[in-house]
Scaffold this motif. Structure first.
Motif, PDB file in Angstrom:
ATOM      1  N   ALA A  55      43.834  42.951  40.420  1.00 34.32           N
ATOM      2  CA  ALA A  55      43.981  43.803  39.241  1.00 34.32           C
ATOM      3  C   ALA A  55      42.698  44.546  38.901  1.00 34.32           C
ATOM      4  O   ALA A  55      42.718  45.662  38.412  1.00 34.32           O
ATOM      5  CB  ALA A  55      44.432  42.961  38.045  1.00 34.32           C
ATOM      6  N   SER A  56      41.536  43.923  39.148  1.00 31.88           N
ATOM      7  CA  SER A  56      40.258  44.514  38.732  1.00 31.88           C
ATOM      8  C   SER A  56      39.355  44.781  39.930  1.00 31.88           C
ATOM      9  O   SER A  56      38.142  44.757  39.820  1.00 31.88           O
ATOM     10  CB  SER A  56      39.544  43.576  37.741  1.00 31.88           C
ATOM     11  OG  SER A  56      40.359  43.335  36.630  1.00 31.88           O
TER      12      SER A  56
ATOM     13  N   SER B 285      40.599  46.414  29.347  1.00 28.66           N
ATOM     14  CA  SER B 285      40.564  47.283  30.518  1.00 28.66           C
ATOM     15  C   SER B 285      41.789  48.183  30.585  1.00 28.66           C
ATOM     16  O   SER B 285      41.808  49.153  31.340  1.00 28.66           O
ATOM     17  CB  SER B 285      40.476  46.447  31.792  1.00 28.66           C
ATOM     18  OG  SER B 285      41.651  45.690  31.964  1.00 28.66           O
TER      19      SER B 285
ATOM     20  N   GLU C  70      46.452  42.111  35.849  1.00 29.09           N
ATOM     21  CA  GLU C  70      45.306  42.249  34.948  1.00 29.09           C
ATOM     22  C   GLU C  70      45.575  41.519  33.631  1.00 29.09           C
ATOM     23  O   GLU C  70      46.629  41.676  33.020  1.00 29.09           O
ATOM     24  CB  GLU C  70      45.030  43.728  34.673  1.00 29.09           C
ATOM     25  CG  GLU C  70      43.891  43.980  33.694  1.00 29.09           C
ATOM     26  CD  GLU C  70      42.564  43.461  34.212  1.00 29.09           C
ATOM     27  OE1 GLU C  70      42.081  42.451  33.646  1.00 29.09           O
ATOM     28  OE2 GLU C  70      42.034  44.034  35.174  1.00 29.09           O
ATOM     29  N   GLN C  71      44.601  40.692  33.181  1.00 30.94           N
ATOM     30  CA  GLN C  71      44.760  39.927  31.941  1.00 30.94           C
ATOM     31  C   GLN C  71      43.911  40.485  30.803  1.00 30.94           C
ATOM     32  O   GLN C  71      44.094  40.104  29.642  1.00 30.94           O
ATOM     33  CB  GLN C  71      44.376  38.463  32.184  1.00 30.94           C
ATOM     34  CG  GLN C  71      45.229  37.768  33.226  1.00 30.94           C
ATOM     35  CD  GLN C  71      46.692  37.762  32.858  1.00 30.94           C
ATOM     36  OE1 GLN C  71      47.080  37.252  31.816  1.00 30.94           O
ATOM     37  NE2 GLN C  71      47.523  38.355  33.709  1.00 30.94           N
ATOM     38  N   SER C  72      42.956  41.370  31.102  1.00 28.82           N
ATOM     39  CA  SER C  72      42.088  41.934  30.072  1.00 28.82           C
ATOM     40  C   SER C  72      42.777  43.135  29.434  1.00 28.82           C
ATOM     41  O   SER C  72      42.991  44.168  30.084  1.00 28.82           O
ATOM     42  CB  SER C  72      40.747  42.354  30.683  1.00 28.82           C
ATOM     43  OG  SER C  72      39.976  43.066  29.736  1.00 28.82           O
TER      44      SER C  72
ATOM     45  N   GLU D 186      46.710  52.380  34.689  1.00 28.84           N
ATOM     46  CA  GLU D 186      46.745  51.126  33.942  1.00 28.84           C
ATOM     47  C   GLU D 186      48.010  50.329  34.255  1.00 28.84           C
ATOM     48  O   GLU D 186      48.000  49.093  34.249  1.00 28.84           O
ATOM     49  CB  GLU D 186      46.650  51.420  32.444  1.00 28.84           C
ATOM     50  CG  GLU D 186      45.260  51.923  32.054  1.00 28.84           C
ATOM     51  CD  GLU D 186      45.234  52.542  30.665  1.00 28.84           C
ATOM     52  OE1 GLU D 186      46.275  52.498  29.979  1.00 28.84           O
ATOM     53  OE2 GLU D 186      44.168  53.046  30.280  1.00 28.84           O
TER      54      GLU D 186
ATOM     55  N   ARG E 133      47.172  48.404  37.317  1.00 23.36           N
ATOM     56  CA  ARG E 133      46.385  47.214  36.952  1.00 23.36           C
ATOM     57  C   ARG E 133      47.303  46.136  36.351  1.00 23.36           C
ATOM     58  O   ARG E 133      47.194  44.949  36.676  1.00 23.36           O
ATOM     59  CB  ARG E 133      45.308  47.568  35.927  1.00 23.36           C
ATOM     60  CG  ARG E 133      44.144  48.369  36.461  1.00 23.36           C
ATOM     61  CD  ARG E 133      43.099  48.535  35.362  1.00 23.36           C
ATOM     62  NE  ARG E 133      42.003  49.365  35.773  1.00 23.36           N
ATOM     63  CZ  ARG E 133      40.921  48.929  36.414  1.00 23.36           C
ATOM     64  NH1 ARG E 133      40.842  47.643  36.726  1.00 23.36           N
ATOM     65  NH2 ARG E 133      39.954  49.748  36.754  1.00 23.36           N
TER      66      ARG E 133
END
Length: 747
Positions: free
Chosen positions: A135-136, A55, A50-52, A42, A45
């Motif tokens: 990121a995803s 996740s 990563e913005q979520s 993580e 990510r």
């Protein structure tokens, strides 16, 4: 390009700075459940943008920052830094090492750094997109996501495969081309609409241009007539003026006196009041009154709040007291304390004195009731002295504010009286100015009357004056109709003696001929020169030509965009089919390796969907339905020694093996720079773990692997092993494990 290191500080369970050096092609991260291994994936990510939060197993930004434990205080920020070896210049920047860092704070603010320099998220995403990572992306497979490619719909599965093959750029380009095409078509419609709008105007202007050309011919004729007429008229005026000079001096004297009287009247009329002292005073009074009114309005709001507090206290005093309870529970005491804590917190952050005083009064009241409740008062109780005193204070303050409000009303009334007085003074000055204007108009009338009287006495002087004025007017009008060329009349030669001896009737005939020509010219041009019409016609024609050229360019651009979209779709389709072939080859090999035989492949499917019309109410029986095909990807498998051909018939372990084989096949066809596998081997037994390890070793030839695992077989394939553990302080720590010891442990 490869990942050199990952530095984590304050992120989730990594409260202290932890550094992972990924110097091998396969790096393993091991440790017991709950030690924080998945936090490493993580963190990857997170630093890649990563913005979520979902996740990353969080609901708020604060969930990503170490929240403290019994022995360690919480952190106020979290920072993750990833470093890449860029000696091969895979990243389009002139650095041998590229370092990307992301830092967040508890106020939800986020910062990004590239080699220590603050940058935007967009800059980071664009840099990573240049090497097809994000990121995803498909290169980070977190725990529980391995089976997602099998559970997805055929359409979503196709999107995943296209993403893994690096084909999303084509969809983006096609989408951008569609947007540009729509914009181009809209511009074409606007250009065509503009051409339709200006076409009637151009037609009208063309007729006007024809009239302008006729007018130019008349203007040349008029210039010739003016040349003869004006030179004769100027000769007549010049000699007549010298003859009547003496008589003219008397007339000018009287006119001079009339003009002086008119000037005096005009000077009086020029008096105005906009810069007077009264105006300045009126502006000041209005400004002060406005300030007092705002103060009065603010006071009225305070009085309203105070009246509400008084009404609340009176209702509370008159309300019946609650029944007596002999005991007080801990929950009741805790509720009271929590209520008082929140109300006092609100009061602490407020700057409104009345609100703070009201909160203090209400707090004392609640504490008094609680004490009476504890002491066991029965039935209805009389208000406490403190409550009565607080209510009395509120009433006194209310009365004081009402008095202040009345004082402000008196001030406003005084300001209004002052304004009326100033406005009356200004009105008087305006009346004086009006009298001066009236006198000015009277003197002008007197001047005209004097001119008429002189004309009646000296009719020949008046006739000459009219002739002179007529000459100047004719010269002015001629200049308007013919232009500056009219001044060339001075070059015309005439016999002066003959011109002075002829009667005025001859000159009148010439003037009337000029008038008739002027009328014809004005009928055609309406008194204008025609230059504006010619200029407008030329501009309209140029505008139409520009729109025509622009329309041609837009049509060419639209066709070019359509050709580009067709080319992109063909390229996308070709590369997708080629990618499917390569994936199927690897998928079949990995599948056979995992299951000891059998076949597996990806097949393009077409799902037909009926398109309904907005106006479709009832279809005719023989009317064919309009359908559209939607492409997707289905997974076809055949296990050895089993009659299983559908994904839904697979067991959990078989699904895990199938998804791993497919993921590895996709990754090997379009190898990402690095691949993160978070416990994707968790469902494998010991026999399949060795096969999984062989696949990992094969994949490591194409991509750098970071493997989070419990599997000893997988650990044995790693060049570097990091152990993650967590003690009683709830902080993840790294343990140094020598490779020889790790290999012995794995075997």
């Amino acid at each position: 390009m490869r990942v050199k290191s990952l530095e984590i500080s304050g992120f989730k369970s990594f409260a202290k700075k932890s550094v992972f050096d990924f110097g091998a092609s396969i790096s393993a991260i091991v440790g017991p459940n709950g030690s924080g291994k998945s936090n490493v994936a993580e963190a990857l990510r997170f630093v890649l943008g990563e913005q979520s939060l979902k996740s990353m197993r969080g609901k708020r930004t604060e969930d990503l920052i170490f929240n403290g434990s019994k022995s360690v205080e919480r952190q106020n920020r979290a920072k993750v830094t990833i470093s890449f070896d860029n000696s091969d210049r895979t990243f389009p920047v002139d650095y041998d090492e590229v370092s990307i860092a992301r830092e967040i704070h508890r106020d939800a603010s986020s910062e990004y750094f590239l080699n220590g320099t603050s940058v935007r998220l967009k800059d980071v995403i664009e840099l990573l997109a240049s090497v097809h990572i994000g990121a995803s992306g498909h290169h980070i497979i977190s725990q529980g996501e391995a089976d997602r490619i099998l559970n997805s719909s055929a359409k979503d599965r196709r999107a995943m495969i296209e993403d893994a093959l690096g084909l999303k750029i084509f969809h983006w380009k096609i989408s951008e081309s569609e947007k540009k095409l729509l914009k181009t078509e809209e511009n074409m419609r606007q250009s065509e609409s503009l051409r339709r709008e200006i076409a009637p105007h151009i037609k009208f202007l063309k007729k006007q241009v024809e009239k302008v050309e006729q007018a130019r011919a008349l203007r040349d004729e008029l210039a010739m007539l003016y040349g003869d007429y004006l030179v004769r008229e100027e000769t007549y005026i010049k000699h007549t003026r010298e003859k009547l000079h003496g008589e003219k001096e008397n007339l000018e004297k009287e006119l001079h006196e009339a003009n002086e009287a008119l000037s005096r009247a005009d000077s009086l009329r020029g008096v105005h009041t906009k810069d007077s002292v009264e105006v300045a005073e009126l502006v000041r009074v209005r400004a002060e009154m406005g300030a007092v009114r705002r103060e009065r309005d603010e006071l009225a709001r305070k009085i309203g709040r105070l009246e509400g507090m008084i009404e609340y206290e009176e209702r509370r005093m008159n309300a019946p007291a609650p029944a007596h309870e002999k005991t007080v529970s801990a929950q009741e005491a805790e509720n009271l304390a929590q209520n008082l804590y929140e109300e006092l917190g609100y009061a602490e952050s407020s700057e409104d004195y009345l609100y703070i005083k009201g909160v203090v009064s209400a707090t004392r009241n609640k504490i008094g009731k609680f004490l009476e409740h504890i002491r066991g008062d029965e039935g209805n109780r009389s208000p406490s002295e403190a409550t009565i005193k607080a209510l009395e204070d509120l009433r006194i303050e209310h009365k004081s504010l009402l008095g202040a409000q009345q004082n402000l009303e008196d001030l406003i009334a005084g300001f209004e009286a002052k304004m009326h007085e100033l406005e009356a003074t200004l009105e008087t000055k305006r009346a004086e100015t009006t009298d001066a204007e009236r006198a000015s108009f009277e003197f002008r009338a007197k001047k005209q009357e004097l001119t008429l009287r002189i004309g009646m006495v000296r009719e020949h002087i008046e006739n000459f004056t009219r002739d002179e004025v007529s000459f100047r007017e004719e010269l002015r009008e001629g200049g308007i109709l013919v232009g500056c060329s009219i001044l060339e009349y001075v070059n015309n030669y005439i016999d002066i003696e003959q011109a002075l001896s002829e009667s005025r009737a001859e000159q009148e005939i010439r003037r009337k001929k000029i008038e008739r020509t002027k009328i014809r010219l004005e009928d055609i041009m309406g008194g204008g020169s025609g230059e504006d019409i010619m200029r407008e016609y030329e501009e309209a024609v140029e505008r139409d030509a520009f729109l025509e050229k622009e329309l041609g360019d837009l049509k060419a651009s639209a066709e070019s965009l359509r050709a580009l979209m067709r080319e992109l779709e063909e390229t996308l389709d070709g590369q997708f089919k080629d990618g499917i072939k390569k994936i199927n080859k690897q998928f079949s090999e990995f599948f056979a390796l995992m299951f000891g035989g059998g076949t597996a492949s990806l097949e393009v499917s077409y799902e037909k969907k009926r398109k309904k019309s907005d106006t479709d109410i009832e279809e005719m029986p023989d009317e064919a339905e309009e359908e559209e095909a939607e492409e997707g990807i289905e997974v076809a498998i055949s296990l050895p020694h089993k009659k299983i051909r559908g994904l839904q018939m697979l067991s959990g372990g078989e699904r895990a093996l199938t998804s791993i084989a497919l993921i590895f096949a996709v990754s090997q066809v379009n190898p990402p720079p690095f691949l993160v596998l978070d416990e994707t081997d968790a469902a494998l037994d010991e026999a399949n773990s060795k096969k999984y390890g062989d696949m990992v070793a094969t994949l490591a030839k194409y991509s750098q692997l970071i493997v989070i695992t419990h599997n000893r077989e997988t650990m044995s394939r790693a060049g570097i092993i990091y152990g993650v553990t967590m003690g009683s302080d709830a902080i993840s720590k790294l343990l140094s494990i020598k490779f020889e010891e790790a290999e012995a442990m794995a075997k």
